[in-house]
Design an enzyme around this catalytic site. Structure first.
Site, PDB file in Angstrom:
ATOM      1  CD  GLU A  85     -31.321  96.258  60.929  1.00 27.41           C
ATOM      2  OE1 GLU A  85     -31.711  97.416  60.560  1.00 27.41           O
ATOM      3  OE2 GLU A  85     -30.421  96.301  61.896  1.00 27.41           O
ATOM      4  CD  GLU A 116     -28.988  72.869  67.120  1.00 30.43           C
ATOM      5  OE1 GLU A 116     -29.010  72.546  66.021  1.00 30.43           O
ATOM      6  OE2 GLU A 116     -27.841  73.336  67.602  1.00 30.43           O
TER       7      GLU A 116
END
Length: 306
Positions: A85, A116
């Site tokens: 963004e 992960e």
């Protein structure tokens, strides 16, 4: 080796939600809303730590450094979201703020099992990005124990980069591995262990602060006032109001000079001035009050010359 079943606050059960599957929809919605309302307060507790991290990040970015977010699962998706963004919001180059998620781009839309837990992959991801001393790396993990994130932070530290750990548990390994530790403790989730809820909300609030305030300090935003001293903002605003009042006050009449309404003294029209003839009113018959429709009809006749 990290204990796979740690006693983390984010993994605990809250008895308030033990019967959630039997409650009506509105009651569940209210419980979730109440739970979410506690998140900003938890963030407020660690604002000093957030501020210190932001100052350190902004200083390095001002010197030409980049900002990297590293996360796994929900934390990684939030990291990529906040980074992506920045270009449309602040007009930055996409390389200035980047998000790294365990499992790569595929993990943005689906779970990549085991990603992960790969610390070596986290280190390799940072090495591929050629992280250096001017860069800043923010590791994001709700548990504060994701090996991928810990591996990435270790690689960043060895390269001389600034390291920040953002987690939602006390005394997290991620905090120990980072120069700046941010621990937003939000407690058990409405759905046990679902850290995409309160923990995810807390992480996004902190990421919002990190990216936005860093851009403000880099001059990527601007205010709507000219006064550079924010402390005088109220005084400047008051002066602005006074300025408008001074230029819009009603002009006085000069009753002694025969000035017309709304004119300064001495500006009144003279009766013998041919350039400014006085408007003569048609005399009315004594005791007769003309009504509005009659006045309009008279004006219309005068305008049409009838």
């Amino acid at each position: 080796m990290i204990d796979p079943l740690p006693e983390l606050s984010t993994e605990q059960s809250d008895p308030r939600y033990s019967q959630i599957d039997r409650l009506p929809t509105e009651r569940i919605a209210r419980l979730m809303n109440q739970a979410d309302a506690a998140v900003p307060a938890a963030v407020a507790v660690v604002i000093p730590a957030i501020s210190a991290a932001i100052d350190a990040i902004a200083d390095r970015m001002a010197a030409g450094g980049r900002l990297f977010y590293v996360g796994a699962g929900t934390s990684g998706r939030l990291a990529v979201l906040d980074a992506s963004e920045c270009p449309p919001t602040f007009g930055t180059d996409p390389s200035l703020v980047q998000g790294v998620i365990a499992g790569g781009p595929d993990a943005l839309t689906r779970s990549v099992e085991g990603a992960e837990d790969d610390a070596e992959a986290g280190a390799a991801a940072l090495k591929d990005l050629e992280v250096g001393p001017l860069d800043s790396v923010v590791g994001v993990s709700a548990s504060g124990r994701a090996p991928f994130v810990l591996g990435a932070l270790a690689e960043a530290a060895s390269a001389g980069a600034l390291t920040v750990g953002l987690s939602c548990n006390d005394d997290a390994p991620l905090s120990a591995a980072a120069e700046h530790a941010i621990e937003v403790v939000v407690g058990p989730e409405v759905v046990t262990g679902s850290t995409r809820l309160k923990a995810g909300t807390a992480q996004k609030l902190v990421l919002n602060m990190i990216s936005t305030i860093s851009m403000v300090k880099l001059g990527r935003t601007y205010g709507k006032h000219d006064d550079r001293d924010v402390g005088h903002e109220q005084q400047a605003r008051g002066a602005g109001h006074a300025h408008r009042r001074r230029h819009h006050r009603r002009r006085p009449r000069d009753r002694g000079s025969g000035a017309g309404r709304g004119r300064w003294p001495g500006e009144g029209r003279r009766a013998d001035d041919p350039a400014r003839p006085r408007r003569r009113r048609r005399p009315r018959a004594a005791g007769v009050a003309r009504r509005a429709p009659e006045r309009r009809a008279e004006r219309l006749r005068r305008a049409t010359g009838q």
